[in-house]
Scaffold this motif. Sequence first.
Motif, PDB file in Angstrom:
ATOM      1  N   LEU A   1      -6.102 -18.101  -3.207  1.00 42.35           N
ATOM      2  CA  LEU A   1      -7.255 -17.556  -2.505  1.00 42.35           C
ATOM      3  C   LEU A   1      -6.970 -16.115  -2.133  1.00 42.35           C
ATOM      4  N   ASP A   2      -8.014 -15.365  -1.876  1.00 42.65           N
ATOM      5  CA  ASP A   2      -7.858 -14.001  -1.409  1.00 42.65           C
ATOM      6  C   ASP A   2      -7.126 -14.008  -0.071  1.00 42.65           C
ATOM      7  N   VAL A   3      -6.326 -12.983   0.190  1.00 44.48           N
ATOM      8  CA  VAL A   3      -5.516 -12.943   1.402  1.00 44.48           C
ATOM      9  C   VAL A   3      -6.371 -13.045   2.657  1.00 44.48           C
ATOM     10  N   ALA A   4      -7.582 -12.502   2.632  1.00 45.98           N
ATOM     11  CA  ALA A   4      -8.451 -12.585   3.803  1.00 45.98           C
ATOM     12  C   ALA A   4      -8.833 -14.022   4.107  1.00 45.98           C
ATOM     13  N   ASP A   5      -9.012 -14.844   3.069  1.00 47.76           N
ATOM     14  CA  ASP A   5      -9.374 -16.245   3.271  1.00 47.76           C
ATOM     15  C   ASP A   5      -8.258 -17.024   3.958  1.00 47.76           C
ATOM     16  N   VAL A   6      -7.028 -16.789   3.553  1.00 44.53           N
ATOM     17  CA  VAL A   6      -5.923 -17.540   4.149  1.00 44.53           C
ATOM     18  C   VAL A   6      -5.573 -17.021   5.536  1.00 44.53           C
ATOM     19  N   LEU A   7      -5.867 -15.769   5.818  1.00 43.47           N
ATOM     20  CA  LEU A   7      -5.664 -15.285   7.176  1.00 43.47           C
ATOM     21  C   LEU A   7      -6.656 -15.943   8.131  1.00 43.47           C
ATOM     22  N   ASP A   8      -7.847 -16.259   7.640  1.00 43.75           N
ATOM     23  CA  ASP A   8      -8.824 -16.987   8.448  1.00 43.75           C
ATOM     24  C   ASP A   8      -8.424 -18.449   8.625  1.00 43.75           C
ATOM     25  N   ARG A   9      -7.660 -18.990   7.664  1.00 43.50           N
ATOM     26  CA  ARG A   9      -7.325 -20.419   7.684  1.00 43.50           C
ATOM     27  C   ARG A   9      -5.891 -20.618   7.165  1.00 43.50           C
ATOM     28  N   PRO A  10      -4.891 -20.137   7.910  1.00 43.55           N
ATOM     29  CA  PRO A  10      -3.503 -20.177   7.421  1.00 43.55           C
ATOM     30  C   PRO A  10      -2.924 -21.571   7.265  1.00 43.55           C
ATOM     31  N   VAL A  11      -3.592 -22.611   7.786  1.00 42.65           N
ATOM     32  CA  VAL A  11      -3.096 -23.975   7.579  1.00 42.65           C
ATOM     33  C   VAL A  11      -3.029 -24.308   6.096  1.00 42.65           C
ATOM     34  N   LEU A  12      -3.813 -23.586   5.273  1.00 42.89           N
ATOM     35  CA  LEU A  12      -3.786 -23.815   3.829  1.00 42.89           C
ATOM     36  C   LEU A  12      -2.484 -23.343   3.188  1.00 42.89           C
ATOM     37  N   LEU A  13      -1.655 -22.610   3.941  1.00 45.23           N
ATOM     38  CA  LEU A  13      -0.404 -22.086   3.389  1.00 45.23           C
ATOM     39  C   LEU A  13       0.747 -23.081   3.474  1.00 45.23           C
ATOM     40  N   LEU A  14       0.547 -24.194   4.172  1.00 52.92           N
ATOM     41  CA  LEU A  14       1.622 -25.177   4.260  1.00 52.92           C
ATOM     42  C   LEU A  14       1.953 -25.701   2.866  1.00 52.92           C
ATOM     43  N   ASN A  15       3.241 -25.721   2.542  1.00 50.67           N
ATOM     44  CA  ASN A  15       3.703 -26.138   1.204  1.00 50.67           C
ATOM     45  C   ASN A  15       3.116 -25.253   0.110  1.00 50.67           C
ATOM     46  N   SER A  16       2.943 -23.984   0.410  1.00 46.37           N
ATOM     47  CA  SER A  16       2.366 -23.040  -0.551  1.00 46.37           C
ATOM     48  C   SER A  16       3.194 -22.940  -1.825  1.00 46.37           C
ATOM     49  N   GLY A  17       4.468 -22.569  -1.699  1.00 49.46           N
ATOM     50  CA  GLY A  17       5.292 -22.356  -2.883  1.00 49.46           C
ATOM     51  C   GLY A  17       5.459 -23.570  -3.770  1.00 49.46           C
ATOM     52  N   PRO A  18       5.847 -24.753  -3.205  1.00 45.17           N
ATOM     53  CA  PRO A  18       6.096 -25.930  -4.045  1.00 45.17           C
ATOM     54  C   PRO A  18       4.884 -26.432  -4.814  1.00 45.17           C
ATOM     55  N   SER A  19       3.674 -26.022  -4.442  1.00 41.85           N
ATOM     56  CA  SER A  19       2.481 -26.545  -5.115  1.00 41.85           C
ATOM     57  C   SER A  19       2.303 -25.989  -6.520  1.00 41.85           C
TER      58      SER A  19
ATOM     59  N   LEU B   1       0.835  -1.207   0.000  1.00 39.52           N
ATOM     60  CA  LEU B   1       0.000   0.000   0.000  1.00 39.52           C
ATOM     61  C   LEU B   1       0.866   1.252   0.000  1.00 39.52           C
ATOM     62  N   THR B   2       1.939   1.222   0.776  1.00 43.93           N
ATOM     63  CA  THR B   2       2.860   2.363   0.804  1.00 43.93           C
ATOM     64  C   THR B   2       3.463   2.605  -0.570  1.00 43.93           C
ATOM     65  N   PHE B   3       3.668   1.528  -1.316  1.00 46.85           N
ATOM     66  CA  PHE B   3       4.246   1.632  -2.652  1.00 46.85           C
ATOM     67  C   PHE B   3       3.221   2.043  -3.704  1.00 46.85           C
ATOM     68  N   GLY B   4       1.960   2.109  -3.305  1.00 50.39           N
ATOM     69  CA  GLY B   4       0.920   2.537  -4.234  1.00 50.39           C
ATOM     70  C   GLY B   4       0.088   1.419  -4.819  1.00 50.39           C
ATOM     71  N   PHE B   5       0.304   0.173  -4.370  1.00 52.25           N
ATOM     72  CA  PHE B   5      -0.471  -0.953  -4.890  1.00 52.25           C
ATOM     73  C   PHE B   5      -1.894  -0.893  -4.353  1.00 52.25           C
ATOM     74  N   ALA B   6      -2.874  -0.984  -5.257  1.00 49.02           N
ATOM     75  CA  ALA B   6      -4.286  -0.916  -4.852  1.00 49.02           C
ATOM     76  C   ALA B   6      -5.082  -2.076  -5.443  1.00 49.02           C
ATOM     77  N   GLY B   7      -4.393  -3.113  -5.905  1.00 49.76           N
ATOM     78  CA  GLY B   7      -5.082  -4.231  -6.543  1.00 49.76           C
ATOM     79  C   GLY B   7      -5.413  -5.336  -5.564  1.00 49.76           C
ATOM     80  N   ASP B   8      -5.615  -6.530  -6.103  1.00 44.09           N
ATOM     81  CA  ASP B   8      -5.980  -7.696  -5.307  1.00 44.09           C
ATOM     82  C   ASP B   8      -4.739  -8.500  -4.948  1.00 44.09           C
ATOM     83  N   LEU B   9      -4.623  -8.886  -3.672  1.00 48.94           N
ATOM     84  CA  LEU B   9      -3.528  -9.729  -3.212  1.00 48.94           C
ATOM     85  C   LEU B   9      -4.063 -11.138  -3.021  1.00 48.94           C
ATOM     86  N   LEU B  10      -3.602 -12.060  -3.865  1.00 51.32           N
ATOM     87  CA  LEU B  10      -3.980 -13.463  -3.768  1.00 51.32           C
ATOM     88  C   LEU B  10      -2.798 -14.256  -3.220  1.00 51.32           C
TER      89      LEU B  10
END
Length: 696
Positions: A261-279, A243-252
């Motif tokens: 998923l939308d960032v709000a969804d994963v903040l509610d259920r961060p267990v879904l982030l396990l092995n995020s990158g390799p997938s 936001l400081t850099f001026g980004f106003a779009g969607d963060l997935l």
Amino acid sequence: MTELIASTPGTTRYRIAVDTGGTFTDVVVGSDGGQMAVGKALTTYDRVFTGFEAAVRRAAESVGWDGHDVLSKADVIVYGTTHATNAVLTGKVAKTALLVTEGFADTLLLREGGRRDAFDSKAAYPGPYIPRHLTYEITERINAEGEILEALDDDQARRALQGLAAQNVEAVAVSLLWSIINDVHETRLGELIEEILPGVPYTLSHDANPTIREYRRSSAASIDASLKPLMADHLGNLRADLLTFGFAGDLLVVTSEGAVLDVADVLDRPVLLLNSGPSMAPLVGAAAAPDQETVVVCDMGGTTFDVSLVESGVVRHTRESWLGEPFVGHLTGLSSVAVSSIGAGGGSIAWIDGGGLLRVGPQSARSTPGPAAYGRGGEEPTVTDACVVLGYLDAAGFEGGFVLDRDAAERAITSRVTRPLGMTLRQAAQAILDVSANHMATAIRQAALEHGVDPRGALIVAGGGAGAMVAAAIGTLLEARTVLIPATAGVLAAYGAHRAPIATEFLSPLANDTRSFDSSSASRAVSDLKAKAAAFAERFDGVGAEAKFTYFVDARYPGQAWDLRVHLERAPEVSDAAGVIEAAFHEEHDRRNGTSDSKSRVEIITWGVRVEVPRPDQLSEPESSTGSQESHRTDSIIFGGEAYETPRYRGVTLGPGDRLVGPVVIDLPTTTIVVPPEWDAELDDRSNIYLTRKEA
């Protein structure tokens, strides 16, 4: 998020995909005109945005864009990270308490039984994810039919929660028996947590993973709760910096399901982030060879080597992904892309064990201090240092944002390997690479054979910043004939994230039996799934193509310990659901296990649906240049301990159909492709490079 931001007429808009690894942060930037740029920078652990911004700037500058404009005018940023996984494996998570039904305090300790070596009586019993002194038994009891056998003792629960406040607990997990059938007691405990521990995040097990398996449900809830403060801080800082850099779009955010998923969804259920990158890497493998029966996708970064399988264009998923060692690590039971990871990357450290044998990894130099050749204070020899000494990496043309220090690499290998083992520098560097390649080949064999796949007949797709350097060596060890290096190999996971759909799964754990079928419970399960799936799809209406719904059941033969996920061609209508499910289960069981019992009834454990919203494809396929096929110099490079005069090519000088006879080295912006003497290389019309082993 309901709709992607529309571009302002006359301005260029961008989409950015980022994969934050243990050593490098990779980005792929696409413009609304279809152009693509890739970049790579060292990962910054104290502030992830610093490395992210540096990688975006490098990508933008490579094609003449302005890095600040790219970030501020991006409509969508897709973010993949290993932060959650690393936190769980290292124990650097929030101080978390677990509330369980009275008498079941050892669920996390006992796990699901089993051990890797049944005859090792000296193996220490692993501790639970949440320690016993932070596990509290709550007086209550619900049976498998959802009937309340003993009401929740509010006063006792209050006293327990007040005790948590005194211990400065940072998160709370709740896992009560049969909450998946009747969640009234878990829900009440959630209300009490909000009252007595205001602001402390918590997770209810029937939300984290609604499965009948008690350990998996408790483990998922515990891990999810422990990650909430950490990931809220991590993603919160990232959003604030954007936001400081001026980004106003969607963060997935990339999830373990091979989706976003939308960032709000994963903040509610961060267990879904396990092995995020390799997938994400398997998505590229599936797209690169959709008609290939079996594809083994290898993603080698600076810290890990990840292996996944694609069968006939379909990425393999699993619910058996352990965090750490099988049986002694932690298991959530959630569906995720089936990825096997070992500590074998470019930054893996070479060392001598007590018996005088050379070992490589799993320890990594990471980005700080990094391999000795990075010139950032690292003194331990790594695979990258060996590649510098062997001549694979062009020290002056390295695209990591700095010049490689060959002298530092030689000093590190000499002091830690050459002298202790009495080798020459050349022998030591070759040995480091050989040991590492054997580790990776073993990991591929294990991953493939566990799923009934012979790696010798599979196409190997290799990527990651370091993967193309060792791809041919791994192919030789596996007796493979062909290895594919995608055009975007150096940023494999980030490129896959660009193509990932928005997707999630919903589960309804209602047991049933195909020979004594309960139509009313089946109708409830299917209706519940349809409603949840429709509500999720509606949130993203207008994002891309029409949502796709894939229904499935988890089922088993009577007496089986484990269930099997069976996908159905359509929603199971109650009128013929029993017959359709039974036939599909027999077929899938035969395909997976080589046997089936067509006369047996089938027990249905869970009903489910996957909702997938395809995102617009903004990237055109990488274009090949017309190509001059001229090497820019010839180096003396070591293969198998012998020096060969080897031409180096820049990838931009090669065109479709160009064939290079090994040995040869091809320098690409984000990776280096090493073609040994026994291999040849050929470009296709999409800039993919096929390595083919010469006939003996």
